[in-house]
Write a protein that holds these residues in place. Structure first.
Motif, PDB file in Angstrom:
ATOM      1  N   ASN A 120      14.073  13.250   0.251  1.00 18.63           N
ATOM      2  CA  ASN A 120      13.687  13.831   1.547  1.00 18.63           C
ATOM      3  C   ASN A 120      12.194  14.149   1.601  1.00 18.63           C
ATOM      4  OD1 ASN A 120      13.727  16.014  -0.166  1.00 18.63           O
ATOM      5  ND2 ASN A 120      15.004  17.313   1.136  1.00 18.63           N
ATOM      6  N   GLU A 121      11.601  14.510   0.455  1.00 18.60           N
ATOM      7  CA  GLU A 121      10.168  14.774   0.410  1.00 18.60           C
ATOM      8  C   GLU A 121       9.377  13.471   0.515  1.00 18.60           C
ATOM      9  OE1 GLU A 121       6.689  17.208   0.114  1.00 18.60           O
ATOM     10  OE2 GLU A 121       8.780  17.508   0.740  1.00 18.60           O
ATOM     11  N   ILE A 122       9.886  12.406  -0.098  1.00 18.87           N
ATOM     12  CA  ILE A 122       9.246  11.090   0.035  1.00 18.87           C
ATOM     13  C   ILE A 122       9.234  10.667   1.499  1.00 18.87           C
ATOM     14  CG2 ILE A 122       9.493   8.630  -0.518  1.00 18.87           C
ATOM     15  CD1 ILE A 122      10.685   9.558  -3.233  1.00 18.87           C
ATOM     16  N   CYS A 123      10.364  10.858   2.183  1.00 22.51           N
ATOM     17  CA  CYS A 123      10.451  10.504   3.601  1.00 22.51           C
ATOM     18  C   CYS A 123       9.420  11.285   4.420  1.00 22.51           C
ATOM     19  CB  CYS A 123      11.849  10.778   4.129  1.00 22.51           C
ATOM     20  SG  CYS A 123      13.144   9.747   3.404  1.00 22.51           S
ATOM     21  N   ARG A 124       9.303  12.590   4.122  1.00 26.10           N
ATOM     22  CA  ARG A 124       8.375  13.431   4.878  1.00 26.10           C
ATOM     23  C   ARG A 124       6.929  13.023   4.648  1.00 26.10           C
ATOM     24  NH1 ARG A 124       5.088  17.668   4.493  1.00 26.10           N
ATOM     25  NH2 ARG A 124       5.305  17.817   2.235  1.00 26.10           N
ATOM     26  N   ARG A 125       6.576  12.793   3.384  1.00 23.86           N
ATOM     27  CA  ARG A 125       5.172  12.500   3.077  1.00 23.86           C
ATOM     28  C   ARG A 125       4.743  11.119   3.547  1.00 23.86           C
ATOM     29  NH1 ARG A 125       3.363  15.042  -2.735  1.00 23.86           N
ATOM     30  NH2 ARG A 125       4.661  16.922  -2.694  1.00 23.86           N
ATOM     31  N   LEU A 126       5.648  10.153   3.476  1.00 25.00           N
ATOM     32  CA  LEU A 126       5.280   8.780   3.845  1.00 25.00           C
ATOM     33  C   LEU A 126       5.689   8.417   5.263  1.00 25.00           C
ATOM     34  CD1 LEU A 126       6.099   6.846   0.542  1.00 25.00           C
ATOM     35  CD2 LEU A 126       3.928   7.843   1.278  1.00 25.00           C
ATOM     36  N   GLY A 127       6.457   9.284   5.922  1.00 29.45           N
ATOM     37  CA  GLY A 127       6.880   9.006   7.286  1.00 29.45           C
ATOM     38  C   GLY A 127       7.816   7.827   7.402  1.00 29.45           C
ATOM     39  N   VAL A 128       8.763   7.728   6.454  1.00 28.14           N
ATOM     40  CA  VAL A 128       9.694   6.601   6.446  1.00 28.14           C
ATOM     41  C   VAL A 128      11.132   7.112   6.463  1.00 28.14           C
ATOM     42  CG1 VAL A 128       8.088   5.093   5.216  1.00 28.14           C
ATOM     43  CG2 VAL A 128       9.718   6.495   3.908  1.00 28.14           C
ATOM     44  N   SER A 129      12.063   6.231   6.733  1.00 32.37           N
ATOM     45  CA  SER A 129      13.475   6.572   6.719  1.00 32.37           C
ATOM     46  C   SER A 129      13.980   6.672   5.278  1.00 32.37           C
ATOM     47  CB  SER A 129      14.292   5.521   7.460  1.00 32.37           C
ATOM     48  OG  SER A 129      14.266   4.298   6.740  1.00 32.37           O
ATOM     49  N   GLU A 130      15.158   7.270   5.115  1.00 32.56           N
ATOM     50  CA  GLU A 130      15.745   7.361   3.782  1.00 32.56           C
ATOM     51  C   GLU A 130      16.022   5.980   3.201  1.00 32.56           C
ATOM     52  OE1 GLU A 130      19.780   9.104   1.646  1.00 32.56           O
ATOM     53  OE2 GLU A 130      18.914  10.197   3.356  1.00 32.56           O
ATOM     54  N   ALA A 131      16.499   5.063   4.035  1.00 35.56           N
ATOM     55  CA  ALA A 131      16.789   3.700   3.557  1.00 35.56           C
ATOM     56  C   ALA A 131      15.516   3.018   3.052  1.00 35.56           C
ATOM     57  CB  ALA A 131      17.430   2.882   4.674  1.00 35.56           C
ATOM     58  N   THR A 132      14.412   3.191   3.800  1.00 35.26           N
ATOM     59  CA  THR A 132      13.139   2.591   3.379  1.00 35.26           C
ATOM     60  C   THR A 132      12.656   3.234   2.083  1.00 35.26           C
ATOM     61  OG1 THR A 132      12.503   2.058   5.642  1.00 35.26           O
ATOM     62  CG2 THR A 132      10.730   2.222   4.031  1.00 35.26           C
ATOM     63  N   ALA A 133      12.784   4.563   1.988  1.00 31.35           N
ATOM     64  CA  ALA A 133      12.361   5.255   0.775  1.00 31.35           C
ATOM     65  C   ALA A 133      13.123   4.743  -0.442  1.00 31.35           C
ATOM     66  CB  ALA A 133      12.572   6.760   0.933  1.00 31.35           C
ATOM     67  N   ARG A 134      14.419   4.530  -0.295  1.00 32.45           N
ATOM     68  CA  ARG A 134      15.223   4.062  -1.434  1.00 32.45           C
ATOM     69  C   ARG A 134      14.862   2.627  -1.812  1.00 32.45           C
ATOM     70  NH1 ARG A 134      18.786   7.764  -2.957  1.00 32.45           N
ATOM     71  NH2 ARG A 134      19.440   9.362  -1.444  1.00 32.45           N
TER      72      ARG A 134
ATOM     73  N   LEU B  97       0.831  -1.207   0.000  1.00 28.49           N
ATOM     74  CA  LEU B  97       0.000   0.000   0.000  1.00 28.49           C
ATOM     75  C   LEU B  97       0.866   1.258   0.000  1.00 28.49           C
ATOM     76  CD1 LEU B  97      -2.810  -1.011   2.532  1.00 28.49           C
ATOM     77  CD2 LEU B  97      -3.093  -0.598   0.084  1.00 28.49           C
ATOM     78  N   ARG B  98       1.946   1.233   0.785  1.00 27.69           N
ATOM     79  CA  ARG B  98       2.835   2.396   0.832  1.00 27.69           C
ATOM     80  C   ARG B  98       3.496   2.622  -0.517  1.00 27.69           C
ATOM     81  NH1 ARG B  98       6.640   0.764   4.587  1.00 27.69           N
ATOM     82  NH2 ARG B  98       8.116   0.235   2.932  1.00 27.69           N
ATOM     83  N   ARG B  99       3.907   1.552  -1.177  1.00 24.89           N
ATOM     84  CA  ARG B  99       4.560   1.694  -2.482  1.00 24.89           C
ATOM     85  C   ARG B  99       3.581   2.160  -3.553  1.00 24.89           C
ATOM     86  NH1 ARG B  99       8.566  -3.636  -1.911  1.00 24.89           N
ATOM     87  NH2 ARG B  99      10.045  -2.570  -0.511  1.00 24.89           N
ATOM     88  N   GLU B 100       2.341   1.744  -3.437  1.00 25.10           N
ATOM     89  CA  GLU B 100       1.336   2.240  -4.382  1.00 25.10           C
ATOM     90  C   GLU B 100       1.093   3.729  -4.168  1.00 25.10           C
ATOM     91  OE1 GLU B 100      -0.989   2.545  -7.491  1.00 25.10           O
ATOM     92  OE2 GLU B 100       0.113   0.715  -6.966  1.00 25.10           O
ATOM     93  N   GLU B 101       1.093   4.157  -2.907  1.00 24.31           N
ATOM     94  CA  GLU B 101       0.954   5.585  -2.620  1.00 24.31           C
ATOM     95  C   GLU B 101       2.158   6.355  -3.155  1.00 24.31           C
ATOM     96  OE1 GLU B 101       0.284   8.696   1.119  1.00 24.31           O
ATOM     97  OE2 GLU B 101       0.512   6.544   1.506  1.00 24.31           O
ATOM     98  N   LEU B 102       3.345   5.780  -3.007  1.00 27.98           N
ATOM     99  CA  LEU B 102       4.555   6.412  -3.530  1.00 27.98           C
ATOM    100  C   LEU B 102       4.470   6.570  -5.040  1.00 27.98           C
ATOM    101  CD1 LEU B 102       7.473   7.434  -3.345  1.00 27.98           C
ATOM    102  CD2 LEU B 102       8.227   5.037  -3.340  1.00 27.98           C
ATOM    103  N   ARG B 103       4.031   5.530  -5.735  1.00 33.20           N
ATOM    104  CA  ARG B 103       3.883   5.602  -7.190  1.00 33.20           C
ATOM    105  C   ARG B 103       2.906   6.716  -7.577  1.00 33.20           C
ATOM    106  NH1 ARG B 103       2.394   0.911  -7.791  1.00 33.20           N
ATOM    107  NH2 ARG B 103       4.328  -0.071  -8.473  1.00 33.20           N
ATOM    108  N   SER B 104       1.802   6.800  -6.855  1.00 30.36           N
ATOM    109  CA  SER B 104       0.801   7.829  -7.155  1.00 30.36           C
ATOM    110  C   SER B 104       1.348   9.228  -6.922  1.00 30.36           C
ATOM    111  CB  SER B 104      -0.445   7.609  -6.281  1.00 30.36           C
ATOM    112  OG  SER B 104      -1.060   6.371  -6.578  1.00 30.36           O
ATOM    113  N   LEU B 105       2.119   9.414  -5.854  1.00 33.57           N
ATOM    114  CA  LEU B 105       2.701  10.723  -5.566  1.00 33.57           C
ATOM    115  C   LEU B 105       3.656  11.158  -6.666  1.00 33.57           C
ATOM    116  CD1 LEU B 105       3.465  10.385  -1.737  1.00 33.57           C
ATOM    117  CD2 LEU B 105       1.791  11.910  -2.793  1.00 33.57           C
TER     118      LEU B 105
END
Length: 259
Positions: A28-42, A10-18
């Motif tokens: 850094n904006e992905i981290c802020r919007r999804l509330g995840v760490s940089e490692a998770t975002a990557r 679900l989080r990855r689908e939201e990321l794709r939509s964003l």
């Protein structure tokens, strides 16, 4: 504790939509919007890229320009009153005669529409790569219309690429009116290299350049820089000077035209 796979999906689908909505997102904006760490975002970016429609870049990710970019019709409904005001101010800067360039984009299409209302034109030559602007201007009294050739991008209703840049070589412009996806202290930017390269080619051929951007583009930086504020160009925007200054954009009155 390991996050359940359905939550990750679900989080990855939201990321794709964003990314598809914004065109470009830095990590850094992905981290802020999804509330995840940089490692998770990557890690999420790697997974989303594997399924197509985005491309990872240094420091972020891009949507596929022609399949995921918001369509011309979708974008035309955004900030419509501001675009109309910008268009009116842009048309006021246009000469009665001479040669001008109109960019692709919904603000410039609004400018083309406003131009049809001028009654004092006398052989004004308008060159554009926008089929939307061309369709608006076709048959306008006092306007000689030319469309540059190139690769057709359906969602932008525009002609781009090396052939379009080559076609610009036949022209020089008294004034050019350009859009953009972002403006910050460093200047004007767009998400994709082909758009930036085309606009830079226009810049080299224009005596005066007007960037037409509404306030929603303020503070947004996308990967490809088109121009900085040092070149002889002007900004037409509805953004108040104090708000521009808060983002590091301080321009003299001759270079800032308030819509």
């Amino acid at each position: 504790m390991r996050v359940p796979q359905h939550i990750v999906d679900l989080r990855r689908e939201e990321l794709r939509s964003l990314i598809r909505r914004d065109g470009f997102l830095p990590v850094n904006e992905i981290c802020r919007r999804l509330g995840v760490s940089e490692a998770t975002a990557r890690r999420d970016l790697v997974a989303v890229e594997a399924n197509g429609h985005i491309t990872r870049t240094y420091g972020g990710a891009l949507a596929d320009y022609n399949s995921a970019f918001a369509s011309h019709d979708e974008r035309s409904g955004r900030a419509r009153p501001a675009k109309a005001r910008i268009a009116g101010r842009a048309v006021a800067q246009m000469p009665r005669t001479g040669t001008i360039f109109l960019d692709a984009g919904t603000t410039i299409q609004a400018t083309a529409r406003a131009l049809t209302q001028r009654k004092d034109l006398s052989g004004l030559v308008v060159v554009t790569n926008s089929l939307a602007a061309a369709s608006v201007l076709g048959g306008t009294a006092g306007v000689e219309l030319h469309v540059v050739g190139g690769e057709f991008l359906s969602r932008q209703a525009a002609l781009m690429g090396p052939r379009a840049i080559k076609a610009l070589g036949d022209w020089s412009f008294d004034a050019a009116f350009l859009g953009g996806e972002g403006m910050d202290a460093a200047g004007i930017s767009n998400s994709h290299a082909s758009v930036a390269a085309f606009q830079q080619s226009v810049l080299r051929r224009a005596q005066q350049v007007y960037f037409c951007l509404d306030a929603s583009k303020l503070g947004r930086a996308t990967p490809h820089r088109v121009a900085d504020w040092s070149r002889p160009s002007a900004l037409i925007s509805d953004a108040p000077p104090k708000r521009l200054a808060a983002h590091g954009i301080v321009l003299p009155p001759s270079k800032l035209l308030r819509a």
